[in-house]
Scaffold this motif. Structure first.
Motif, PDB file in Angstrom:
ATOM      1  N   ILE A  65       0.102   2.386   6.317  1.00 35.14           N
ATOM      2  CA  ILE A  65       1.036   2.422   5.188  1.00 35.14           C
ATOM      3  C   ILE A  65       1.522   1.003   4.869  1.00 35.14           C
ATOM      4  O   ILE A  65       1.582   0.606   3.718  1.00 35.14           O
ATOM      5  CB  ILE A  65       2.235   3.361   5.490  1.00 35.14           C
ATOM      6  N   LYS A  66       1.847   0.250   5.897  1.00 36.84           N
ATOM      7  CA  LYS A  66       2.321  -1.121   5.695  1.00 36.84           C
ATOM      8  C   LYS A  66       1.222  -1.977   5.045  1.00 36.84           C
ATOM      9  O   LYS A  66       1.510  -2.785   4.173  1.00 36.84           O
ATOM     10  CB  LYS A  66       2.785  -1.737   7.011  1.00 36.84           C
ATOM     11  N   ASP A  67      -0.031  -1.793   5.444  1.00 38.35           N
ATOM     12  CA  ASP A  67      -1.137  -2.520   4.830  1.00 38.35           C
ATOM     13  C   ASP A  67      -1.273  -2.161   3.365  1.00 38.35           C
ATOM     14  O   ASP A  67      -1.654  -2.994   2.544  1.00 38.35           O
ATOM     15  CB  ASP A  67      -2.463  -2.206   5.541  1.00 38.35           C
ATOM     16  N   LEU A  68      -0.970  -0.941   3.028  1.00 40.85           N
ATOM     17  CA  LEU A  68      -1.076  -0.465   1.644  1.00 40.85           C
ATOM     18  C   LEU A  68      -0.058  -1.149   0.736  1.00 40.85           C
ATOM     19  O   LEU A  68      -0.371  -1.487  -0.397  1.00 40.85           O
ATOM     20  CB  LEU A  68      -0.877   1.055   1.610  1.00 40.85           C
ATOM     21  N   ILE A  69       1.144  -1.371   1.240  1.00 37.54           N
ATOM     22  CA  ILE A  69       2.196  -1.924   0.389  1.00 37.54           C
ATOM     23  C   ILE A  69       2.274  -3.457   0.410  1.00 37.54           C
ATOM     24  O   ILE A  69       2.983  -4.044  -0.372  1.00 37.54           O
ATOM     25  CB  ILE A  69       3.577  -1.309   0.699  1.00 37.54           C
TER      26      ILE A  69
END
Length: 70
Positions: A65-69
């Protein structure tokens, strides 16, 4: 929508396009274009889909999720 399957989620997710679909919990994978909101509350992270459905992000799936944002 939500779907039930007798096939394990790992097998299903392996067949999906990893650019479009993201595993967020041991029992949930989502289409990233349908994410409406992400938020944290009392140490948990939640994804709100454009349908209004709210899903908990499992701790082991937080890096994705952090990589996505970022």
């Amino acid at each position: 929508g939500m779907y039930l399957s007798s096939t394990g989620i790992s097998a299903l997710v392996a067949k999906l396009n990893p650019v479009r679909f993201l595993r967020i919990h041991r029992s949930a994978a989502i289409h990233v274009q349908h994410i409406a909101e992400l938020y944290r509350d009392i140490g948990k992270t939640f994804v709100v889909m454009d349908t209004g459905i709210e899903l908990t992000v499992g701790r082991s799936y937080l890096p994705a999720i952090k990589d996505l944002i970022i």
